[in-house]
Design an enzyme around this catalytic site. Structure first.
Site, PDB file in Angstrom:
ATOM      1  N   GLU A  90      11.932  16.875  -7.122  1.00 48.94           N
ATOM      2  CA  GLU A  90      11.118  16.812  -8.335  1.00 48.94           C
ATOM      3  C   GLU A  90       9.805  16.095  -8.078  1.00 48.94           C
ATOM      4  O   GLU A  90       9.724  15.212  -7.222  1.00 48.94           O
ATOM      5  CB  GLU A  90      11.882  16.066  -9.432  1.00 48.94           C
ATOM      6  N   CYS A 103       3.222  12.083  -8.997  1.00 51.10           N
ATOM      7  CA  CYS A 103       4.235  11.251  -8.342  1.00 51.10           C
ATOM      8  C   CYS A 103       5.091  12.199  -7.510  1.00 51.10           C
ATOM      9  O   CYS A 103       5.714  13.110  -8.058  1.00 51.10           O
ATOM     10  CB  CYS A 103       5.032  10.566  -9.458  1.00 51.10           C
ATOM     11  N   CYS A 110      18.176   9.813  -1.445  1.00 56.25           N
ATOM     12  CA  CYS A 110      17.638   8.544  -0.953  1.00 56.25           C
ATOM     13  C   CYS A 110      18.763   7.731  -0.338  1.00 56.25           C
ATOM     14  O   CYS A 110      19.873   7.677  -0.861  1.00 56.25           O
ATOM     15  CB  CYS A 110      16.996   7.767  -2.110  1.00 56.25           C
ATOM     16  N   CYS A 114      19.494   1.900  -4.465  1.00 55.07           N
ATOM     17  CA  CYS A 114      19.361   0.779  -5.386  1.00 55.07           C
ATOM     18  C   CYS A 114      20.389   0.998  -6.505  1.00 55.07           C
ATOM     19  O   CYS A 114      20.545   2.125  -6.989  1.00 55.07           O
ATOM     20  CB  CYS A 114      17.955   0.732  -5.968  1.00 55.07           C
ATOM     21  N   CYS A 117      19.077   2.727  -9.779  1.00 58.35           N
ATOM     22  CA  CYS A 117      18.211   3.915  -9.674  1.00 58.35           C
ATOM     23  C   CYS A 117      19.047   5.187  -9.563  1.00 58.35           C
ATOM     24  O   CYS A 117      20.111   5.192  -8.949  1.00 58.35           O
ATOM     25  CB  CYS A 117      17.314   3.766  -8.442  1.00 58.35           C
ATOM     26  N   CYS A 331      10.255   6.374 -14.124  1.00 57.12           N
ATOM     27  CA  CYS A 331      10.614   5.729 -12.855  1.00 57.12           C
ATOM     28  C   CYS A 331      12.115   5.642 -12.660  1.00 57.12           C
ATOM     29  O   CYS A 331      12.821   5.151 -13.524  1.00 57.12           O
ATOM     30  CB  CYS A 331      10.116   4.287 -12.858  1.00 57.12           C
TER      31      CYS A 331
HETATM   32  N1  SAH Z   1      11.903   4.055  -2.428  1.00 52.37           N
HETATM   33  C1  SAH Z   1      10.610   3.650  -2.904  1.00 52.37           C
HETATM   34  C2  SAH Z   1       9.987   4.720  -3.729  1.00 52.37           C
HETATM   35  C3  SAH Z   1      10.621   4.927  -5.096  1.00 52.37           C
HETATM   36  S1  SAH Z   1       9.398   4.489  -6.199  1.00 52.37           S
HETATM   37  C4  SAH Z   1      10.713   2.304  -3.594  1.00 52.37           C
HETATM   38  O1  SAH Z   1      11.835   1.833  -3.788  1.00 52.37           O
HETATM   39  O2  SAH Z   1       9.701   1.694  -3.879  1.00 52.37           O
HETATM   40  C5  SAH Z   1      10.175   4.374  -7.638  1.00 52.37           C
HETATM   41  C6  SAH Z   1       9.994   3.021  -8.319  1.00 52.37           C
HETATM   42  O3  SAH Z   1      10.765   3.070  -9.507  1.00 52.37           O
HETATM   43  C7  SAH Z   1      10.575   1.870  -7.489  1.00 52.37           C
HETATM   44  O4  SAH Z   1       9.867   0.686  -7.730  1.00 52.37           O
HETATM   45  C8  SAH Z   1      11.951   1.793  -8.061  1.00 52.37           C
HETATM   46  O5  SAH Z   1      12.584   0.578  -7.777  1.00 52.37           O
HETATM   47  C9  SAH Z   1      11.674   2.007  -9.521  1.00 52.37           C
HETATM   48  N2  SAH Z   1      12.864   2.383 -10.294  1.00 52.37           N
HETATM   49  C10 SAH Z   1      13.995   2.956  -9.849  1.00 52.37           C
HETATM   50  N3  SAH Z   1      14.872   3.123 -10.850  1.00 52.37           N
HETATM   51  C11 SAH Z   1      14.280   2.662 -11.969  1.00 52.37           C
HETATM   52  C12 SAH Z   1      14.670   2.582 -13.335  1.00 52.37           C
HETATM   53  N4  SAH Z   1      15.823   3.043 -13.729  1.00 52.37           N
HETATM   54  N5  SAH Z   1      13.793   2.031 -14.208  1.00 52.37           N
HETATM   55  C13 SAH Z   1      12.588   1.611 -13.804  1.00 52.37           C
HETATM   56  N6  SAH Z   1      12.147   1.679 -12.538  1.00 52.37           N
HETATM   57  C14 SAH Z   1      12.996   2.185 -11.620  1.00 52.37           C
END
Ligand code: SAH
Length: 340
Positions: A90, A103, A110, A114, A117, A331
């Site tokens: 996506e 984006c 991944c 996390c 996420c 995000c």
């Molecule tokens: N792997 C990279 C790129 C992903 S960017 C990274 O971790 O930075 C996506 C951003 O959205 C990251 O900062 C991630 O931590 C954040 N993110 C992931 N899940 C989220 C959620 N449920 N709510 C808000 N931000 C989130």
């Protein structure tokens, strides 16, 4: 074979073997990067024979656009693409008065996983190829028939774990023979892969580097970013300081606020201590709830208190407003069930 990859020797070879003049490639690139065409047929300065030959031997794009979802406020659009091997990725377009930001994803799935996420929930499948990264930009530009102004590697995947392809794609994005998007308008967000940050430093690209910090110490961070066990915060921050010394680019720290996990004033104080010596901005991201996960977004009051404390300490604080959550494009909400 892709026309978006200038290094694709097979295309040079095909042109040579078929006695096609080299300048034709430049014309093709011009149609792709500046005129947003979808087919060889639209490349009207190529001559019918050549167009037929190209159609017979190449697919202009390998990604197939499956669906587009648009948010109610019309400021966010989520694009679902199918890759040649059937996997899905996506990209999210975010419109504002001054910017058209895309984006993009760098991997299918991944590995970082996390806990808050959606992207890693189904595991990791593979890295994206250079042209697969770039085609997200081409196909979205095609859809809106306009140029994108900013690119952020904040879709699915960890860009620093696919760094060679990400860097090659940035070369093409920023080249005046490609999309001509200045490196200063390209951002990479990482969970903090020290070797990757060091490599970026050596390259001295003028891109924006964002660290998904999300916690003021290793202990909390490792609970929510299990992959972070590989790297101490101290080492990550040291590599970012070095990166700044070489590139002179401010670091952007991202900090998700999750209720009762990292959103106390004590956390804000520790966070301040951690980053006070950086030339940086801190981007607060109120958590976007994911189905079946127990995490919550803090109350408005708690978010404000956290933010105000950091502002009082004179940090450069921004708050990311959630856009596109009604189409699961915010995000961390990008997850493709059908991949696995
Ligand atoms: N792997 C990279 C790129 C992903 S960017 C990274 O971790 O930075 C996506 C951003 O959205 C990251 O900062 C991630 O931590 C954040 N993110 C992931 N899940 C989220 C959620 N449920 N709510 C808000 N931000 C989130």
């Amino acid at each position: 074979m892709s026309f978006l990859n200038p290094e694709d020797q097979k295309i040079f070879k095909f042109f040579e073997e078929n006695n096609i003049a080299k300048f034709r490639l430049k014309q093709i690139h011009d149609w792709i990067f500046s005129k947003y065409v979808k087919t060889f047929d639209e490349m009207t300065n190529l001559g019918l024979d050549l167009r037929e030959k190209l159609k017979k031997n190449f697919h202009l794009y390998s990604l197939k656009l499956k669906t587009i979802q648009e948010s109610k406020d019309e400021q966010t659009k989520k694009y679902l693409f199918e890759l040649k091997d059937g996997s899905l990725i996506e990209s999210v377009l975010i419109l504002s008065e001054t910017r058209k930001t895309l984006c993009i994803s760098s991997q299918v799935g991944c590995i970082v996983k996390c806990t808050f996420c959606a992207s890693g929930k189904n595991g990791f499948f593979r890295n994206l190829e250079v042209f697969e990264i770039l085609e997200q930009i081409v196909l979205v530009s095609n859809d809106i028939q306009d140029r994108l102004t900013n690119i952020v590697f904040m879709g699915m995947g960890e860009p620093l774990l696919n760094l060679d392809n990400v860097l090659s794609s940035i070369d093409i994005m920023s080249s005046d023979k490609g999309f001509n998007i200045s490196k200063r308008k390209i951002s990479i967000s990482t969970v903090g892969i020290v070797e990757g940050i060091e490599k970026l430093k050596e390259k001295n690209y003028q891109i924006n580097l964002c660290l998904s910090l999300h916690a003021p110490d290793d202990s909390i961070r490792r609970q929510i970013i299990p992959y972070a066990k590989k790297y101490k915060l101290e080492d990550i921050l040291k590599s970012l300081q070095d990166y700044f010394l070489v590139t002179k680019r401010d670091i952007a720290f991202e900090y998700i606020l999750i209720e009762n996990v990292n959103d106390d004033i004590d956390h804000a104080k520790k966070l301040y201590e951690l980053i006070k010596n950086f030339q940086c901005s801190i981007n607060l991201i109120p958590y976007n709830p994911i189905p079946n996960l127990n995490y919550k977004r803090p109350s408005h009051q708690r978010i404000l208190a956290f933010k105000s404390f950091l502002e009082k300490m004179n940090l450069n604080v921004t708050q990311r407003y959630t856009k596109g959550d009604d189409i699961s494009a915010a995000c961390g909400q990008l997850a493709i069930k059908q991949n696995f």
